[in-house]
Structures are given as C-alpha cells and as structure tokens.
Design a protein around this motif. Structure first.
Motif, PDB file in Angstrom:
ATOM      1  N   VAL A  87       0.883  -1.170   0.000  1.00 50.08           N
ATOM      2  CA  VAL A  87       0.000   0.000   0.000  1.00 50.08           C
ATOM      3  C   VAL A  87       0.917   1.215   0.000  1.00 50.08           C
ATOM      4  O   VAL A  87       1.679   1.423   0.946  1.00 50.08           O
ATOM      5  CB  VAL A  87      -0.918   0.023   1.244  1.00 50.08           C
ATOM      6  CG1 VAL A  87      -1.890   1.190   1.171  1.00 50.08           C
ATOM      7  CG2 VAL A  87      -1.657  -1.301   1.387  1.00 50.08           C
ATOM      8  N   LYS A 136       0.903  -7.396  -5.586  1.00 46.86           N
ATOM      9  CA  LYS A 136      -0.143  -6.435  -5.954  1.00 46.86           C
ATOM     10  C   LYS A 136       0.102  -5.121  -5.202  1.00 46.86           C
ATOM     11  O   LYS A 136       0.667  -5.128  -4.112  1.00 46.86           O
ATOM     12  CB  LYS A 136      -1.535  -6.957  -5.567  1.00 46.86           C
ATOM     13  CG  LYS A 136      -1.920  -8.315  -6.172  1.00 46.86           C
ATOM     14  CD  LYS A 136      -2.517  -8.156  -7.552  1.00 46.86           C
ATOM     15  CE  LYS A 136      -2.614  -9.479  -8.285  1.00 46.86           C
ATOM     16  NZ  LYS A 136      -3.559 -10.424  -7.749  1.00 46.86           N
ATOM     17  N   ILE A 144      -1.678  -1.303  -3.915  1.00 43.62           N
ATOM     18  CA  ILE A 144      -2.760  -0.320  -3.759  1.00 43.62           C
ATOM     19  C   ILE A 144      -2.053   1.036  -3.740  1.00 43.62           C
ATOM     20  O   ILE A 144      -1.200   1.277  -2.881  1.00 43.62           O
ATOM     21  CB  ILE A 144      -3.553  -0.560  -2.454  1.00 43.62           C
ATOM     22  CG1 ILE A 144      -4.250  -1.933  -2.512  1.00 43.62           C
ATOM     23  CG2 ILE A 144      -4.559   0.567  -2.215  1.00 43.62           C
ATOM     24  CD1 ILE A 144      -4.903  -2.359  -1.196  1.00 43.62           C
ATOM     25  N   ASN A 154      -2.168   5.267  -3.931  1.00 36.74           N
ATOM     26  CA  ASN A 154      -2.726   6.616  -3.998  1.00 36.74           C
ATOM     27  C   ASN A 154      -1.553   7.569  -4.250  1.00 36.74           C
ATOM     28  O   ASN A 154      -0.833   7.941  -3.317  1.00 36.74           O
ATOM     29  CB  ASN A 154      -3.448   6.984  -2.695  1.00 36.74           C
ATOM     30  CG  ASN A 154      -4.121   8.336  -2.810  1.00 36.74           C
ATOM     31  OD1 ASN A 154      -3.890   9.081  -3.765  1.00 36.74           O
ATOM     32  ND2 ASN A 154      -4.957   8.684  -1.832  1.00 36.74           N
ATOM     33  N   PHE A 208      -2.157  -3.152 -10.059  1.00 38.34           N
ATOM     34  CA  PHE A 208      -2.458  -2.238  -8.952  1.00 38.34           C
ATOM     35  C   PHE A 208      -3.879  -1.699  -9.032  1.00 38.34           C
ATOM     36  O   PHE A 208      -4.500  -1.683 -10.092  1.00 38.34           O
ATOM     37  CB  PHE A 208      -1.446  -1.087  -8.900  1.00 38.34           C
ATOM     38  CG  PHE A 208      -1.567  -0.059 -10.003  1.00 38.34           C
ATOM     39  CD1 PHE A 208      -1.062  -0.315 -11.269  1.00 38.34           C
ATOM     40  CD2 PHE A 208      -2.170   1.176  -9.769  1.00 38.34           C
ATOM     41  CE1 PHE A 208      -1.161   0.633 -12.289  1.00 38.34           C
ATOM     42  CE2 PHE A 208      -2.272   2.132 -10.768  1.00 38.34           C
ATOM     43  CZ  PHE A 208      -1.764   1.859 -12.035  1.00 38.34           C
ATOM     44  N   VAL A 209      -4.373  -1.287  -7.838  1.00 42.73           N
ATOM     45  CA  VAL A 209      -5.630  -0.555  -7.749  1.00 42.73           C
ATOM     46  C   VAL A 209      -5.274   0.886  -7.395  1.00 42.73           C
ATOM     47  O   VAL A 209      -4.494   1.137  -6.471  1.00 42.73           O
ATOM     48  CB  VAL A 209      -6.570  -1.151  -6.672  1.00 42.73           C
ATOM     49  CG1 VAL A 209      -7.858  -0.339  -6.574  1.00 42.73           C
ATOM     50  CG2 VAL A 209      -6.890  -2.615  -6.985  1.00 42.73           C
ATOM     51  N   VAL A 262      -6.286   4.353  -5.838  1.00 42.50           N
ATOM     52  CA  VAL A 262      -7.261   4.818  -4.834  1.00 42.50           C
ATOM     53  C   VAL A 262      -7.111   6.320  -4.612  1.00 42.50           C
ATOM     54  O   VAL A 262      -5.982   6.833  -4.529  1.00 42.50           O
ATOM     55  CB  VAL A 262      -7.052   4.070  -3.483  1.00 42.50           C
ATOM     56  CG1 VAL A 262      -7.915   4.673  -2.376  1.00 42.50           C
ATOM     57  CG2 VAL A 262      -7.357   2.579  -3.622  1.00 42.50           C
ATOM     58  N   TYR A 311      -9.557   2.273   0.509  1.00 48.28           N
ATOM     59  CA  TYR A 311      -8.408   1.366   0.676  1.00 48.28           C
ATOM     60  C   TYR A 311      -8.894  -0.027   1.061  1.00 48.28           C
ATOM     61  O   TYR A 311      -8.347  -1.038   0.617  1.00 48.28           O
ATOM     62  CB  TYR A 311      -7.471   1.888   1.771  1.00 48.28           C
ATOM     63  CG  TYR A 311      -6.716   3.147   1.413  1.00 48.28           C
ATOM     64  CD1 TYR A 311      -5.438   3.080   0.871  1.00 48.28           C
ATOM     65  CD2 TYR A 311      -7.259   4.410   1.649  1.00 48.28           C
ATOM     66  CE1 TYR A 311      -4.729   4.232   0.562  1.00 48.28           C
ATOM     67  CE2 TYR A 311      -6.572   5.565   1.341  1.00 48.28           C
ATOM     68  CZ  TYR A 311      -5.308   5.470   0.799  1.00 48.28           C
ATOM     69  OH  TYR A 311      -4.606   6.608   0.487  1.00 48.28           O
ATOM     70  N   ALA A 345     -10.367  -1.706  -1.935  1.00 48.45           N
ATOM     71  CA  ALA A 345      -9.295  -2.161  -2.832  1.00 48.45           C
ATOM     72  C   ALA A 345      -8.703  -3.469  -2.311  1.00 48.45           C
ATOM     73  O   ALA A 345      -8.469  -4.408  -3.075  1.00 48.45           O
ATOM     74  CB  ALA A 345      -8.208  -1.092  -2.934  1.00 48.45           C
ATOM     75  N   LEU A 346      -8.468  -3.523  -0.997  1.00 45.76           N
ATOM     76  CA  LEU A 346      -7.900  -4.739  -0.409  1.00 45.76           C
ATOM     77  C   LEU A 346      -8.866  -5.924  -0.565  1.00 45.76           C
ATOM     78  O   LEU A 346      -8.454  -7.014  -0.953  1.00 45.76           O
ATOM     79  CB  LEU A 346      -7.562  -4.505   1.075  1.00 45.76           C
ATOM     80  CG  LEU A 346      -6.978  -5.706   1.808  1.00 45.76           C
ATOM     81  CD1 LEU A 346      -5.661  -6.177   1.173  1.00 45.76           C
ATOM     82  CD2 LEU A 346      -6.756  -5.387   3.291  1.00 45.76           C
TER      83      LEU A 346
END
Ligand code: DQA
Length: 151
Positions: free
Chosen positions: A5, A77, A79, A81, A103-104, A106, A141, A144-145
């Motif tokens: 993250v 992976k 996450i 921002n 990736f996501v 956020v 977050y 996303a997780l």
C-alpha cells in the motif's frame, strides 16, 4: 500474496488535512484497518496476504521503492494513492508501466467532482491498472484490499 500500500505526497497529513475532502481518518488508522482485515477474517489459503505500507512526500523516493519491490520480486499487488503526483508525474507513470505489477488506484476524494486539473490521472489508463476507486474516503483502501483478496 504480498500487497504494497503506497501513498504519495501530503498523505502523511491525513486526519488534519482538509477533512472536507479527505475525511478525519489518519494514515495510521487506515493501515490498522487494513491489517485487521488481513488478521481477523477467515481467509482462504488463496487469500492469505501480508501488507507492506509506505508513504513518501518525494517522487524519487516513491520511484525507488517501486523499483526495489520490482527488482526484489517481493510484491504481488499494489494499492496506490499517488496523491498530487496522480496529475503530474510522468516519472511515476513510467515506473508503474515498467514494473507491470497489477495495482488498484485509490483516491479518498472524488477527483471528478473537484477542480478540472484533478480529472486527469497519469495512472488510470495503464494496462496493469485493475481499477480506480475514488470518493469513498478511507473505505476506498479497504474496498481495494477486499477486491485484491477476492480476485
Ligand atoms: C487524492 C486526490 C488528489 O487530487 C490530491 O492531490 C491528493 C489526494 C485523494 O486521495 O483524494 O493529495 O489523491
């Protein structure tokens, strides 16, 4: 599964920074909430995950961290921002394109409901971008997780 993250510039100020946009939850609480999801839920073998949490105000430091996890093959992976770097950083975009880790993206605030310059993200069209969550505050977050755990 190992998940990084990673948070960009000014996100260390969450909780005290413009709560009308970013809410009152600080980054430590966001990290704790994510760790609770990992620790408390009855995860299947496939969902077993560990979290690495990282924040920097410096573009190059974020680039270094992303390159490091790529070269070490230590993360599956991400996450991400990128904060204000979302709208400015060709360098971080190139890093995400180079490392190809899924990736996501956020954002706490709904970047489409704010100033015009926030509507463009250098990250949203990358092939390894699995999806963008914005406007759900700190819950983004967690969403996303949950997505990555169930993917
Ligand atoms: C942000 C949105 C960005 O436009 C802004 O520069 C940030 C935070 C968000 O989480 O809503 O710093 O990424």
């Amino acid at each position: 599964m190992k998940i990084l993250v990673i948070n960009g510039v000014n996100l260390n100020l969450l909780g005290v920074r413009e709560p009308q946009h970013y809410g009152s939850t600080n980054l430590q609480t966001i990290e704790q909430n994510l760790r609770k999801i990992i620790d408390n839920h009855n995860l299947t073998a496939k969902q077993i995950a560990s979290l690495d949490f990282f924040q920097s105000n410096h573009e190059g430091v974020l680039v270094d961290k992303l390159q490091q996890v790529f070269l070490e093959k230590s993360i599956d992976k991400i996450i991400f921002n990128p904060a204000a770097f979302t709208h400015t950083s060709v360098a971080l975009r190139d890093t995400m394109a180079a490392i190809q880790i899924p990736f996501v993206e956020v954002h706490l605030s709904n970047i489409h409901r704010r100033e015009e310059f926030r509507k463009h993200s250098y990250f949203s069209d990358l092939p390894n971008n699995l999806g963008v969550l914005c406007g759900f505050g700190a819950k983004g977050y967690e969403m996303a997780l949950q997505f990555l755990l169930n993917e």
